[in-house]
Design an enzyme around this catalytic site. Structure first.
Site, PDB file in Angstrom:
ATOM      1  N   HIS A  71     -12.244   2.384   5.520  1.00  0.00           N
ATOM      2  CA  HIS A  71     -13.205   1.262   5.475  1.00  0.00           C
ATOM      3  C   HIS A  71     -13.261   0.509   6.818  1.00  0.00           C
ATOM      4  O   HIS A  71     -12.896   1.063   7.832  1.00  0.00           O
ATOM      5  CB  HIS A  71     -12.885   0.343   4.293  1.00  0.00           C
ATOM      6  CG  HIS A  71     -12.678   1.126   3.026  1.00  0.00           C
ATOM      7  ND1 HIS A  71     -13.714   1.542   2.228  1.00  0.00           N
ATOM      8  CD2 HIS A  71     -11.540   1.640   2.465  1.00  0.00           C
ATOM      9  CE1 HIS A  71     -13.220   2.249   1.205  1.00  0.00           C
ATOM     10  NE2 HIS A  71     -11.907   2.331   1.334  1.00  0.00           N
ATOM     11  N   GLU A  86      -9.200  -4.317   1.416  1.00  0.00           N
ATOM     12  CA  GLU A  86      -8.564  -3.057   1.779  1.00  0.00           C
ATOM     13  C   GLU A  86      -8.690  -2.760   3.275  1.00  0.00           C
ATOM     14  O   GLU A  86      -7.762  -2.249   3.890  1.00  0.00           O
ATOM     15  CB  GLU A  86      -9.207  -1.932   0.953  1.00  0.00           C
ATOM     16  CG  GLU A  86      -8.539  -0.587   1.101  1.00  0.00           C
ATOM     17  CD  GLU A  86      -9.307   0.524   0.370  1.00  0.00           C
ATOM     18  OE1 GLU A  86     -10.200   0.206  -0.442  1.00  0.00           O
ATOM     19  OE2 GLU A  86      -9.026   1.701   0.632  1.00  0.00           O
ATOM     20  N   HIS A 140      -5.555   4.537   2.725  1.00  0.00           N
ATOM     21  CA  HIS A 140      -6.307   3.660   1.810  1.00  0.00           C
ATOM     22  C   HIS A 140      -5.382   2.870   0.903  1.00  0.00           C
ATOM     23  O   HIS A 140      -4.193   3.170   0.782  1.00  0.00           O
ATOM     24  CB  HIS A 140      -7.248   4.513   0.938  1.00  0.00           C
ATOM     25  CG  HIS A 140      -8.397   5.066   1.700  1.00  0.00           C
ATOM     26  ND1 HIS A 140      -9.671   4.563   1.621  1.00  0.00           N
ATOM     27  CD2 HIS A 140      -8.449   6.084   2.598  1.00  0.00           C
ATOM     28  CE1 HIS A 140     -10.466   5.244   2.425  1.00  0.00           C
ATOM     29  NE2 HIS A 140      -9.760   6.176   3.032  1.00  0.00           N
ATOM     30  N   GLU A 202      -3.425   7.114  -0.889  1.00  0.00           N
ATOM     31  CA  GLU A 202      -3.691   5.866  -1.615  1.00  0.00           C
ATOM     32  C   GLU A 202      -2.308   5.268  -1.824  1.00  0.00           C
ATOM     33  O   GLU A 202      -1.587   5.630  -2.761  1.00  0.00           O
ATOM     34  CB  GLU A 202      -4.385   6.153  -2.958  1.00  0.00           C
ATOM     35  CG  GLU A 202      -5.809   6.682  -2.840  1.00  0.00           C
ATOM     36  CD  GLU A 202      -6.859   5.595  -2.534  1.00  0.00           C
ATOM     37  OE1 GLU A 202      -6.471   4.432  -2.257  1.00  0.00           O
ATOM     38  OE2 GLU A 202      -8.056   5.927  -2.556  1.00  0.00           O
TER      39      GLU A 202
HETATM   40 ZN   LIG Z   1     -10.381   3.115   0.177  1.00  0.00          ZN
END
Ligand SMILES: [Zn+2]
Length: 241
Positions: A71, A86, A140, A202
């Site tokens: 992002h 995030e 992430h 993640e």
């Molecule tokens: Zn993400």
């Protein structure tokens, strides 16, 4: 008188000649000694400059690792329990991973972004593809509607990336201390677009209060970054055999 003076002159000339010869000999020996010293110095310095190059030239190549902070900019990513986004977590952690990789002679790290800017998924993958990177690691923080859902998961897409994903996940899951949600295959765009080894981490759920508190702490980020680097290192060292 004259004969005596001539003899004295001859003696003086002889002494003069001898001293010149002695002087020349001294000059020559000083020159010879100094040239051996400088010669030695040349070889020593040549050796010292050659040896690191030698190490670099050995089969242990420098692996190009692209660290992708998920992002950024107009794309904030998940919103955490605390209201943090995030995009700032991924940048903070990615920067730490990048800096640790920089300290490892076997790696040449690259980043898809170093500040809060928007980079589209194609460009992220192209950075790695253009470099012909050895690995692409996308970082992430997870999100879910149910705040009870927590844990670490690692994604890969191509079968070639599975072992790499497993090695990194093993270190990562242990270091985060979060629930181990395993290694999963998923066609994330950024993984599908990558030509080489590519994984997506993640780290934890920003929507889970406990995961988020840990993820936002400096200490947890350092532990996590070290684990990611050690996983990457393990994979490439094992592959070198
Ligand atoms: Zn993400």
């Amino acid at each position: 008188m004259k004969r005596i003076r001539r003899k004295q002159l001859q003696r003086r000339q002889t002494i003069f000649m001898i001293s010149i010869v002695v002087f020349m000999g001294m000059v020559w020996s000083i020159y010879a000694v100094s040239s051996t010293i400088s010669g030695n110095q040349i070889t020593t310095s040549a050796e010292s400059t050659v040896s690191p190059n030698k190490n670099m030239a050995t089969p242990n190549k420098r692996y190009k690792i692209v660290i992708d902070a998920g992002h950024g900019g107009k794309d904030p990513g998940a919103e955490g329990v605390s209201g943090n986004h995030e995009r700032s977590y991924t940048l903070a952690l990615s920067t730490k991973v990048y800096e640790l990789l920089q300290q490892e002679p076997m790696f040449e790290p690259h980043s898809t972004r170093t500040d809060d800017t928007f980079v589209n998924l194609e460009d992220r993958a192209h950075i790695a593809n253009d470099l012909d990177a050895d690995a692409f690691v996308s970082i992430h923080g997870n999100t879910f509607s149910d705040p009870d859902v927590s844990g670490t998961e690692t994604y890969y897409y191509t079968d070639e990336s599975l072992l790499f994903a497993s090695k990194v996940h093993e270190q990562l899951a242990e270091a985060t201390g979060f629930k181990d949600r395993g290694v999963k295959k998923e066609g994330w765009e950024v993984l599908k677009l990558s030509n080489n080894l590519a994984i997506l981490l993640e780290i934890g759920f920003l929507t889970n209060p406990s995961d988020e508190t840990n993820m936002l702490s400096e200490m947890h980020q350092n532990q996590t970054a070290e684990a990611i680097v050690s996983g990457i290192k393990k994979y490439f060292l094992d592959r070198e055999g």
